[in-house]
Design a protein around this motif. Structure first.
Motif, PDB file in Angstrom:
ATOM      1  N   TYR A 101       0.830  -1.207   0.000  1.00 26.54           N
ATOM      2  CA  TYR A 101       0.000   0.000   0.000  1.00 26.54           C
ATOM      3  C   TYR A 101       0.865   1.259   0.000  1.00 26.54           C
ATOM      4  CZ  TYR A 101      -3.531  -3.426   1.067  1.00 26.54           C
ATOM      5  OH  TYR A 101      -4.348  -4.526   1.004  1.00 26.54           O
ATOM      6  N   ASP A 102       0.317   2.294  -0.644  1.00 32.29           N
ATOM      7  CA  ASP A 102       1.023   3.571  -0.754  1.00 32.29           C
ATOM      8  C   ASP A 102       0.670   4.525   0.380  1.00 32.29           C
ATOM      9  OD1 ASP A 102       2.205   3.117  -3.485  1.00 32.29           O
ATOM     10  OD2 ASP A 102       0.075   2.952  -3.999  1.00 32.29           O
ATOM     11  N   LEU A 295       2.486   8.393   3.893  1.00 31.46           N
ATOM     12  CA  LEU A 295       2.988   7.784   2.665  1.00 31.46           C
ATOM     13  C   LEU A 295       4.037   6.722   2.982  1.00 31.46           C
ATOM     14  CD1 LEU A 295       3.239   7.721  -0.451  1.00 31.46           C
ATOM     15  CD2 LEU A 295       4.836   9.650  -0.246  1.00 31.46           C
ATOM     16  N   ALA A 296       3.843   5.522   2.452  1.00 32.32           N
ATOM     17  CA  ALA A 296       4.766   4.414   2.694  1.00 32.32           C
ATOM     18  C   ALA A 296       6.175   4.769   2.260  1.00 32.32           C
ATOM     19  CB  ALA A 296       4.293   3.165   1.952  1.00 32.32           C
ATOM     20  N   SER A 299       6.759   3.356  -1.165  1.00 36.79           N
ATOM     21  CA  SER A 299       5.609   3.515  -2.060  1.00 36.79           C
ATOM     22  C   SER A 299       5.998   3.315  -3.521  1.00 36.79           C
ATOM     23  CB  SER A 299       5.006   4.912  -1.891  1.00 36.79           C
ATOM     24  OG  SER A 299       4.047   5.180  -2.897  1.00 36.79           O
ATOM     25  N   PRO A 302       4.265   7.009  -5.637  1.00 43.38           N
ATOM     26  CA  PRO A 302       4.323   8.215  -4.803  1.00 43.38           C
ATOM     27  C   PRO A 302       3.715   9.451  -5.453  1.00 43.38           C
ATOM     28  CG  PRO A 302       6.480   7.747  -5.741  1.00 43.38           C
ATOM     29  CD  PRO A 302       5.619   6.560  -6.042  1.00 43.38           C
ATOM     30  N   ALA A 305       0.108   9.259  -5.009  1.00 37.27           N
ATOM     31  CA  ALA A 305      -0.156   9.442  -3.578  1.00 37.27           C
ATOM     32  C   ALA A 305      -0.119  10.920  -3.208  1.00 37.27           C
ATOM     33  CB  ALA A 305       0.857   8.656  -2.755  1.00 37.27           C
TER      34      ALA A 305
END
Length: 393
Positions: A101-102, A295-296, A299, A302, A305
């Motif tokens: 997941y982002d 935000l991961a 990600s 990105p 995101a």
């Protein structure tokens, strides 16, 4: 090639944040802004945006990602929105750790875990123009998502954990949480309590006021002695609890008569659709929740995101999320868009910072004391989880 991240419908100038050492100014001498420095992994921050990818994968609370605002975003950016609904903060943390997941709509009892684990990256607020002056001050620079001068969370909305009561039974408005904590409570056996280790902080807030010799100044910074005192209070309460609730069970616990007083959320009280259920923010203050997009660190999408974080920070979209979920919006400009919006903001105290100064927003307890103490080691979330298991038996 997809559109550059210049904007779906609404975009304006950004601000940076300073570290705030506590989630509330109530109830003690917590560390002042800038005094807390926490060791976190050195995860790089994006310096500039590129072309948007094909999708963005989001872990969110139910009601945060809906077609009404996701579809226009997809059309404007070319980013397909994939949503995974999570029921608890623990589930959100576990899902983010999969690397699939982002973004996550993290509450404070998840966000600090993700930061300290290196699971999320600092955010470049200059790339999120809607993160500007209209974002309410009380959701900026908080310790649960802003560390060492870096912003890790873009605010979505907030709410207090209020004391709800059935006025047909509790005929005099309570002014204190004593009706749910003291063993001589006339409502023993009819008390609702939140089902989560983070509820330990509610006990700590009560002890801050009523047992000052314990020295608690931040309900999320408990040493072993303080945690034991909170656990003992919770065990005392356990004998009086009618139900440990989740958002799915709180309403029926009250409307079915199983509970007549206890911790709740304003949106859940409203959902009872019965005027006999009332609420109050007691004199000791309360815990609360504040949600933010994070935000991961790894990600895969990105740019999409960042586009989502900016899009959902605009007044109209942030307001749709807040009204759909039932919370105070992060963007105060939404409150001025219509009479309906203003009524919503008034109900949830959206721009009343004096109200929210009484609220200690969920913050993940970690080994480092969040109240600034350096002479002891504080208890962490695993310690709280273990203690919570002894409360419920």
């Amino acid at each position: 090639m997809h559109k550059k991240l210049l904007a779906p419908a609404a975009l304006v100038a950004a601000v940076g944040l300073a570290l705030s050492g506590c989630a509330s100014s109530s109830g003690g001498d917590a560390a002042a802004p800038g005094e807390i420095k926490i060791d976190v992994p050195d995860v790089p921050m994006m310096e500039q945006l590129g072309d948007t990818e094909d999708e963005v994968n989001i872990v969110a609370w139910s009601g945060f990602v809906e077609d009404a605002w996701a579809k226009p975003f997809e059309e404007a950016t070319g980013c397909t929105v994939n949503r995974k609904v999570a029921a608890t903060s623990d589930e959100m943390v576990q899902l983010m750790r999969t690397g699939e997941y982002d973004l996550v709509s993290a509450s404070g009892d998840a966000s600090l875990r993700l930061i300290v684990d290196g699971g999320v990256q600092p955010l470049n607020t200059e790339l999120i123009p809607n993160f500007g002056d209209d974002i309410v001050e009380g959701m900026k620079g908080q310790l649960y998502d802003t560390l060492n001068g870096n912003v890790y969370g873009i605010p979505i909305g907030r709410g207090a954990n209020i004391l709800q009561y059935d006025s047909s039974v509790v005929t005099e408005e309570p002014t204190s949480w004593d009706v749910v904590w003291e063993k001589d409570s006339p409502y023993a056996g009819k008390i609702a309590a939140y089902d989560s280790p983070i509820y330990i902080a509610d006990a700590a807030i009560y002890l801050m006021e009523h047992e000052p010799d314990l020295g608690i100044t931040n309900p999320y910074a408990l040493d072993e002695t303080q945690l034991q005192a909170a656990t003992d209070l919770l065990k005392q309460q356990n004998a009086m609890v009618s139900e440990y609730w989740s958002p799915a069970t709180n309403v029926t616990s009250f409307t079915g008569g199983n509970s007549v007083v206890g911790t709740s959320w304003e949106v859940l009280r409203k959902a009872t659709q019965d005027e006999k259920f009332k609420s109050v923010l007691p004199e000791e203050g309360s815990t609360g929740w504040s949600d933010a997009w994070m935000l991961a660190a790894d990600s895969k999408n990105p740019n999409c995101a960042y586009a989502w974080m900016d899009y959902t920070s605009a007044p109209d979209v942030n307001g749709q999320i807040a009204m759909n979920f039932g919370m105070a919006p992060a963007n105060a400009a939404f409150c001025e868009t219509s009479d309906e919006a203003q009524a919503h903001c008034d109900y949830f105290n959206a721009t009343d910072e004096d109200y929210f100064k009484q609220v200690w927003f969920w913050t993940t307890p970690i080994d480092q004391c969040l109240d600034g103490r350096s002479d002891v080691q504080c208890t962490n979330y695993q310690d709280w989880t273990n203690a919570w298991a002894t409360v419920k038996g």
